[in-house]
Design a protein around this motif. Structure first.
Motif, PDB file in Angstrom:
ATOM      1  N   ALA A 179       0.835  -1.203   0.000  1.00  0.00           N
ATOM      2  CA  ALA A 179       0.000   0.000   0.000  1.00  0.00           C
ATOM      3  C   ALA A 179       0.872   1.256   0.000  1.00  0.00           C
ATOM      4  N   LEU A 180       2.016   1.202   0.678  1.00  0.00           N
ATOM      5  CA  LEU A 180       2.967   2.313   0.634  1.00  0.00           C
ATOM      6  C   LEU A 180       3.514   2.495  -0.772  1.00  0.00           C
ATOM      7  N   TYR A 181       3.719   1.375  -1.455  1.00  0.00           N
ATOM      8  CA  TYR A 181       4.172   1.420  -2.853  1.00  0.00           C
ATOM      9  C   TYR A 181       3.117   2.078  -3.739  1.00  0.00           C
ATOM     10  N   ASP A 182       1.861   1.703  -3.558  1.00  0.00           N
ATOM     11  CA  ASP A 182       0.775   2.315  -4.348  1.00  0.00           C
ATOM     12  C   ASP A 182       0.749   3.829  -4.145  1.00  0.00           C
ATOM     13  N   ALA A 183       0.910   4.262  -2.908  1.00  0.00           N
ATOM     14  CA  ALA A 183       0.885   5.688  -2.603  1.00  0.00           C
ATOM     15  C   ALA A 183       2.063   6.403  -3.248  1.00  0.00           C
ATOM     16  N   ALA A 184       3.243   5.762  -3.237  1.00  0.00           N
ATOM     17  CA  ALA A 184       4.426   6.368  -3.853  1.00  0.00           C
ATOM     18  C   ALA A 184       4.251   6.495  -5.360  1.00  0.00           C
ATOM     19  N   CYS A 185       3.683   5.467  -5.981  1.00  0.00           N
ATOM     20  CA  CYS A 185       3.428   5.520  -7.427  1.00  0.00           C
ATOM     21  C   CYS A 185       2.440   6.638  -7.769  1.00  0.00           C
ATOM     22  N   ALA A 186       1.416   6.787  -6.943  1.00  0.00           N
ATOM     23  CA  ALA A 186       0.421   7.834  -7.181  1.00  0.00           C
ATOM     24  C   ALA A 186       1.053   9.223  -7.111  1.00  0.00           C
ATOM     25  N   ARG A 187       2.045   9.373  -6.257  1.00  0.00           N
ATOM     26  CA  ARG A 187       2.729  10.664  -6.126  1.00  0.00           C
ATOM     27  C   ARG A 187       3.657  10.953  -7.300  1.00  0.00           C
ATOM     28  N   ALA A 188       4.353   9.934  -7.785  1.00  0.00           N
ATOM     29  CA  ALA A 188       5.489  10.179  -8.686  1.00  0.00           C
ATOM     30  C   ALA A 188       5.262   9.793 -10.138  1.00  0.00           C
ATOM     31  N   LEU A 189       4.312   8.895 -10.402  1.00  0.00           N
ATOM     32  CA  LEU A 189       4.174   8.351 -11.749  1.00  0.00           C
ATOM     33  C   LEU A 189       2.837   8.700 -12.385  1.00  0.00           C
ATOM     34  N   THR A 190       2.857   8.895 -13.699  1.00  0.00           N
ATOM     35  CA  THR A 190       1.602   8.942 -14.453  1.00  0.00           C
ATOM     36  C   THR A 190       1.102   7.505 -14.603  1.00  0.00           C
ATOM     37  N   PRO A 191      -0.199   7.296 -14.768  1.00  0.00           N
ATOM     38  CA  PRO A 191      -0.720   5.928 -14.865  1.00  0.00           C
ATOM     39  C   PRO A 191      -0.082   5.109 -15.990  1.00  0.00           C
ATOM     40  N   ASP A 192       0.173   5.722 -17.141  1.00  0.00           N
ATOM     41  CA  ASP A 192       0.755   4.959 -18.250  1.00  0.00           C
ATOM     42  C   ASP A 192       2.197   4.553 -17.941  1.00  0.00           C
ATOM     43  N   CYS A 193       2.925   5.421 -17.250  1.00  0.00           N
ATOM     44  CA  CYS A 193       4.296   5.080 -16.873  1.00  0.00           C
ATOM     45  C   CYS A 193       4.293   3.943 -15.845  1.00  0.00           C
TER      46      CYS A 193
END
Length: 306
Positions: A282-296
């Motif tokens: 879940a921490l990983y999901d939150a980090a992705c939401a902060r730093a990455l666009t969905p396609d990336c």
């Protein structure tokens, strides 16, 4: 007007100094190999070395031919003089995000990405396998900016929580005490449309090595005799590279406990599945939401055509 990369940040820490690029004199056929870290850098350096020298008769080990220009350890004048005297086509390594590298339209940029969770597992092995002398060198070498690189924690879960929730630079939100893997990938992903930047994925390279190496050769416009391909693919297999680990590992592996054997650990993916809990993911999901666009994010987790 074409949108081109801009250098908007200076990256300086215990490992690297992006301003070292200010003194680099480029050539029209230069190659830059980029990754965040633990995403296939050494493998890609070996691939390019074997494409340029299909007989394997290198003038120097691949990591010497292909220096990590932003790394602080080797004096800048030594690195630049080495590059200046090279008669072959040059290939330089960087771990910088694209917003920290001076962009050159004539340079070919080869960027390798890997699933964040696989990068983490490989980084844990790298970090815990580092000799104390290497840690001291990074921290005590004059010119270090920012905090010291601390010794690794005893527990992989402590490292995960720090790495995925803390940034080392004010504009990053993950990667501590190194630098952000996520922001690094996104910075290159944003310019995948440029003809001199091509992204490759570690999982694709594992799944069909010859196909991806041929793609690399085509992108770099390196003509390889058809009869040379079997030898190249065998030479850059993990088994063969591990057998010759001292040739391929940075410094011959001298900075790691167990030498090149430790540096070139497994080369496999999905080991995180037996380690990270649902709460940690879940921490990983939150980090992705902060730093990455969905396609990336989708590409970073799954690979495939860009």
């Amino acid at each position: 007007m074409l949108n081109l990369p801009q250098r908007t940040h200076i990256y300086q820490n215990h490992h690297f100094d992006s301003t070292r690029w200010d003194y680099f004199e480029s050539r029209a056929d230069d190659i830059v190999i980029g990754t965040s870290y633990k995403a296939g850098t050494t493998w890609t350096q070996a691939i390019v070395a074997h494409l340029l020298f299909p007989d394997g008769n290198f003038p120097a080990p691949p990591t010497v031919m292909s220096p990590w220009l932003d790394m602080r350890i080797i004096p800048l004048e030594v690195v630049l003089n080495n590059l200046k005297t090279q008669q072959h086509r040059r290939f330089i390594k960087t771990h910088l995000p694209l917003d920290g590298v001076p962009y050159n339209e004539k340079t070919k940029y080869l960027y390798i990405a890997r699933d964040t969770r696989d990068v983490f597992m490989s980084l844990w092995n790298h970090y815990t396998g580092m000799k104390e002398e290497m840690l001291m060198l990074l921290n005590m070498l004059p010119g270090r900016m920012g905090d010291e690189l601390p010794p690794p924690p005893d527990d992989i879960h402590t490292f995960w929580r720090n790495w995925i929730t803390r940034g080392s630079f004010a504009w990053e939100a993950d990667g501590w005490p190194y630098w952000s893997h996520l922001s690094n990938v996104q910075s290159w992903w944003n310019f995948r449309h440029l003809s001199n930047i091509q992204l490759f994925h570690y999982s694709d390279m594992l799944a069909d090595t010859e196909r991806e190496v041929r793609r690399i050769a085509a992108f770099l416009e390196i003509d390889v005799a058809e009869q040379a391909w079997d030898g190249i693919i065998k030479a850059i297999s993990f088994k063969e590279m591990k057998r010759q680990g001292e040739l391929y590992a940075p410094g011959g592996g001298q900075f790691w406990k167990g030498g090149a054997e430790t540096f070139m650990h497994k080369g496999t993916n999905n080991r995180w599945r037996d380690v990270l809990s649902d709460d940690e993911l879940a921490l990983y999901d939150a980090a992705c939401a902060r730093a990455l666009t969905p396609d990336c994010r989708e590409w970073l987790e799954n690979g495939g055509a860009v």
